[in-house]
Design a protein around this motif. Structure first.
Motif, PDB file in Angstrom:
ATOM      1  N   ILE A 396    -106.791  94.043   9.173  1.00 12.45           N
ATOM      2  CA  ILE A 396    -106.641  94.299  10.615  1.00 12.45           C
ATOM      3  C   ILE A 396    -105.239  93.919  11.082  1.00 12.45           C
ATOM      4  O   ILE A 396    -104.603  94.642  11.860  1.00 12.45           O
ATOM      5  CB  ILE A 396    -107.717  93.520  11.411  1.00 12.45           C
ATOM      6  CG1 ILE A 396    -109.112  94.080  11.098  1.00 12.45           C
ATOM      7  CG2 ILE A 396    -107.438  93.590  12.912  1.00 12.45           C
ATOM      8  CD1 ILE A 396    -110.241  93.253  11.670  1.00 12.45           C
ATOM      9  N   VAL A 397    -104.755  92.776  10.594  1.00 11.04           N
ATOM     10  CA  VAL A 397    -103.404  92.313  10.973  1.00 11.04           C
ATOM     11  C   VAL A 397    -102.348  93.314  10.509  1.00 11.04           C
ATOM     12  O   VAL A 397    -101.435  93.679  11.265  1.00 11.04           O
ATOM     13  CB  VAL A 397    -103.127  90.913  10.382  1.00 11.04           C
ATOM     14  CG1 VAL A 397    -101.652  90.527  10.564  1.00 11.04           C
ATOM     15  CG2 VAL A 397    -104.012  89.870  11.045  1.00 11.04           C
ATOM     16  N   LEU A 402     -98.592  97.869  11.661  1.00 14.23           N
ATOM     17  CA  LEU A 402     -98.215  99.277  11.565  1.00 14.23           C
ATOM     18  C   LEU A 402     -98.187  99.950  12.931  1.00 14.23           C
ATOM     19  O   LEU A 402     -97.392 100.856  13.174  1.00 14.23           O
ATOM     20  CB  LEU A 402     -99.189 100.022  10.644  1.00 14.23           C
ATOM     21  CG  LEU A 402     -99.178  99.616   9.164  1.00 14.23           C
ATOM     22  CD1 LEU A 402    -100.312 100.290   8.410  1.00 14.23           C
ATOM     23  CD2 LEU A 402     -97.844  99.964   8.512  1.00 14.23           C
ATOM     24  N   LEU A 403     -99.071  99.505  13.836  1.00 17.05           N
ATOM     25  CA  LEU A 403     -99.203 100.152  15.142  1.00 17.05           C
ATOM     26  C   LEU A 403     -98.448  99.433  16.253  1.00 17.05           C
ATOM     27  O   LEU A 403     -98.500  99.871  17.399  1.00 17.05           O
ATOM     28  CB  LEU A 403    -100.690 100.244  15.532  1.00 17.05           C
ATOM     29  CG  LEU A 403    -101.576 101.120  14.633  1.00 17.05           C
ATOM     30  CD1 LEU A 403    -103.028 101.017  15.082  1.00 17.05           C
ATOM     31  CD2 LEU A 403    -101.115 102.573  14.654  1.00 17.05           C
ATOM     32  N   HIS A 404     -97.746  98.334  15.922  1.00 20.85           N
ATOM     33  CA  HIS A 404     -97.186  97.532  17.012  1.00 20.85           C
ATOM     34  C   HIS A 404     -96.109  98.282  17.790  1.00 20.85           C
ATOM     35  O   HIS A 404     -95.898  98.027  18.970  1.00 20.85           O
ATOM     36  CB  HIS A 404     -96.671  96.188  16.490  1.00 20.85           C
ATOM     37  CG  HIS A 404     -95.250  96.190  16.006  1.00 20.85           C
ATOM     38  ND1 HIS A 404     -94.902  96.513  14.712  1.00 20.85           N
ATOM     39  CD2 HIS A 404     -94.091  95.913  16.639  1.00 20.85           C
ATOM     40  CE1 HIS A 404     -93.589  96.429  14.572  1.00 20.85           C
ATOM     41  NE2 HIS A 404     -93.069  96.057  15.716  1.00 20.85           N
ATOM     42  N   SER A 412     -95.804  89.080  16.346  1.00 18.50           N
ATOM     43  CA  SER A 412     -96.362  87.722  16.356  1.00 18.50           C
ATOM     44  C   SER A 412     -97.760  87.709  16.964  1.00 18.50           C
ATOM     45  O   SER A 412     -98.597  86.874  16.592  1.00 18.50           O
ATOM     46  CB  SER A 412     -95.445  86.780  17.136  1.00 18.50           C
ATOM     47  OG  SER A 412     -95.300  87.210  18.475  1.00 18.50           O
ATOM     48  N   ILE A 413     -98.028  88.614  17.888  1.00 21.15           N
ATOM     49  CA  ILE A 413     -99.357  88.679  18.507  1.00 21.15           C
ATOM     50  C   ILE A 413    -100.397  89.038  17.449  1.00 21.15           C
ATOM     51  O   ILE A 413    -101.476  88.443  17.396  1.00 21.15           O
ATOM     52  CB  ILE A 413     -99.378  89.698  19.665  1.00 21.15           C
ATOM     53  CG1 ILE A 413     -98.429  89.240  20.779  1.00 21.15           C
ATOM     54  CG2 ILE A 413    -100.786  89.897  20.204  1.00 21.15           C
ATOM     55  CD1 ILE A 413     -98.267  90.246  21.898  1.00 21.15           C
ATOM     56  N   ALA A 414    -100.063  90.021  16.592  1.00 21.79           N
ATOM     57  CA  ALA A 414    -100.979  90.417  15.521  1.00 21.79           C
ATOM     58  C   ALA A 414    -101.230  89.254  14.568  1.00 21.79           C
ATOM     59  O   ALA A 414    -102.376  88.986  14.184  1.00 21.79           O
ATOM     60  CB  ALA A 414    -100.403  91.612  14.765  1.00 21.79           C
TER      61      ALA A 414
END
Length: 591
Positions: A396-397, A402-404, A412-414
């Motif tokens: 998921i991270v 990949l989608l950030h 960093s949020i991921a």
């Protein structure tokens, strides 16, 4: 033992307090702030409005520049009660003045703005009524001022302190965290002691120092440390090493290729230091069982880890710093760097055959099947449930990475999201000792090092040292993109081979950003990729070139297998030069 524990607790609390302070300070940015953050509550009432921005010669904002206003030669007081006659620009260089001048007097008024900032030449701006627009009986004008640099005492002090800290860090004369902390503290202390009485000694304000800290990098590293800290309790990394040997079926050269591939891929999605920390002890055991020198497997793994870490945003600390500073996405790193990293890895296979094959030929295993069974018994998955959940969270991270760019979310949020979920699961199920993980697996010293390093670089940027270097590179390249690419790539590679690539990258970030703006064609981002390739590939050149090198060879030395500085250069140096040449060709052909 108690002393070590108390040091860990102290560092953990210190980091917590620093993070909390940074967070709270970033919540508010006063409209009017004096040098050093002295808040001033001023009336915004008036009928004459002057607003604008103060910039430096690189068109970057000048924060907390002092602006004094004179009307007909007399100082104008914004607050007569407190006799406040100066205001300061905000962190983005903007300012807003509201003057109360009667209409009949304004038509005969001459307004002067006197702008001062340490490390810049004082500049005066003259305004007359004809410079103002009129609306509803009020007067408005917009001013843009460009300040020129000057080499004052603050510049020389900051430069000397920075290079002394750099020497201490690079050659490990003092622990790098302590060296960075000492340098940052000295600059701030001088700014608020001598600099209080003589502004020419003011290096950097506390607010600017806080702003210089890239919390995206800090939180990304912290999140990934927590995730890896949980996963390593499952035994998955040791199990992977066993599977590598099983696949090779006793062929040592094939084993080295499999280990290099595994190391490169792991370093791309985890962290090359952590990857080598977990794989090194297992590799040493396998090498001893094969009766070969462990360094013949470890050195190729080091080279592969630095190459693999170059391919993604999160693989190597320099990439994390570049991505955060330049707002580059995970996919952009993969698209632009992964192909040349793959080619470099294939070249490493061939290079490895020539350099270490003679050592591999010494391998003697009487019963391959028996040895595989021994490894299978020794290196097993110890917690399949935790591993399954951990890999799900890791997936998921990585998907969020990949989608950030699409989500406009910092990486960093991921990392923190995945770390917090995995952390909470481990705490509830009691599968991992949370206190042990916080104390041992989160590298507080590394995080503190980054914080103080950002302040150090912010200080020399504030006094103009980095502007001078950027102008020097620009003049040397004569604005030619090809020359600029070669300069950044090779200088980064050479410097990163002999000094730690993390402080070097931090120093180069604002310089590369400026060159990207002013050199025609550089808007494609090619100079960022040159910096990343140079800093990461160059780290392969010497023992001290990258943190993964130091960690791996330190463990090997503790096990009785030491390699000298020059012997490592002899083994790794030719490959490093070869990869830099490949990177140079790649950058010139495809950008």
């Amino acid at each position: 033992m108690l002393k070590a524990y108390m040091e860990k607790v102290f560092l953990g609390n210190l980091f917590y307090l620093l993070s909390l302070t940074i967070f709270l300070l970033n919540l508010s940015s006063p409209v009017w702030a004096g040098e050093g953050g002295a808040k001033q509550t001023l009336s915004l009432a008036g009928n004459v409005y002057i607003f604008g921005k103060i910039l430096d010669s690189h068109k970057e904002p000048v924060a907390q520049a002092e602006i004094s206003v004179f009307v007909n030669g007399k100082p104008y007081h914004f607050d007569s009660k407190h006799e406040i006659s100066k205001i300061y620009t905000e962190l983005d260089g903007s300012f807003y003045l509201a003057l109360d001048i009667p209409k009949e007097k304004f038509q005969q008024s001459k307004i002067k703005l006197k702008i001062y900032k340490s490390a810049y030449k004082t500049q005066e701006v003259y305004l007359s009524p004809k410079d103002f627009a009129i609306k509803n009986g009020e007067y408005y004008t917009k001013v843009k001022v460009v300040l020129e640099r000057t080499l004052n005492p603050a510049f020389w002090i900051a430069t000397v302190v920075f290079f002394l800290a750099y020497i201490l860090i690079s050659f490990e004369l003092l622990h790098r965290t302590l060296a960075a902390m000492l340098g940052a503290a000295i600059m701030l202390a001088i700014s608020y002691t001598i600099g209080t009485f003589n502004p020419d000694y003011h290096i950097i304000s506390y607010e600017s120092a806080i702003k210089a800290i890239d919390m995206n990098v800090i939180f990304l590293l912290m999140g990934m440390m927590i995730i890896i800290g949980v996963l390593k309790n499952t035994g998955v990394f040791q199990w992977c090493a066993y599977k590598c040997y099983q696949l090779s079926r006793g062929n040592v050269f094939l084993l080295s290729i499999i280990l290099m591939v595994f190391t490169a891929v792991s370093s791309a999605f985890l962290d090359n230091v952590t990857t080598m920390l977990l794989l090194t002890p297992v590799t040493i055991e396998i090498a001893l069982a094969l009766r070969i020198n462990p360094l013949s497997l470890l050195i190729p793994e080091i080279l592969a880890s630095n190459v693999g870490g170059t391919a993604t945003l999160i693989g190597d600390p320099p990439n994390i710093m570049i991505g955060s500073y330049a707002k580059l996405t995970f996919l952009q790193f993969v698209e632009n760097l992964a192909p040349v990293c793959l080619i470099s890895l294939l070249v490493l296979f061939v290079y490895n055959r020539f350099v270490f094959q003679s050592e591999y030929n010494k391998s003697k295993i009487d019963n391959v099947e028996a040895f595989i069974e021994k490894l299978r018994q020794e290196y097993q998955i110890t917690d399949k449930t935790l591993l399954t959940f951990g890999l799900l969270i890791m997936g998921i991270v990585i998907l969020m990475f990949l989608l950030h760019g699409v989500l406009h979310m910092e990486v960093s949020i991921a990392a923190l999201f995945g770390a917090s979920i995995l952390f909470a699961y481990s705490a509830v199920t009691k599968k991992v000792d949370i206190a042990h993980l916080v104390e041992k697996d989160i590298e507080w010293l590394t995080l503190l090092f980054f914080i103080f390093l950002f302040i150090l670089v912010g200080a020399v940027e504030s006094v103009g040292l980095l502007d001078m270097v950027a102008d020097g590179v620009l003049n040397l390249s004569q604005g030619n993109l090809t020359i600029a690419i070669c300069l950044i790539l090779w200088v980064s590679a050479i410097m990163s081979a002999f000094v730690d690539n993390i402080p070097f990258t931090a120093t180069m970030l604002p310089i590369t950003a400026y060159l990207t703006k002013v050199i025609p064609g550089a808007e494609s981002g090619v100079l960022w990729w040159a910096l990343a390739l140079g800093a990461c590939f160059g780290g392969n050149g010497t023992i001290i070139g990258a943190s993964a090198n130091v960690v791996t060879l330190g463990i090997a030395e503790a096990a009785g297998y030491r390699i000298t500085f020059f012997n490592f250069m002899k083994k790794a140096g030719p490959y490093t030069i070869l990869t830099i040449i490949l990177a140079n060709i790649w950058l010139l052909l495809f950008f």
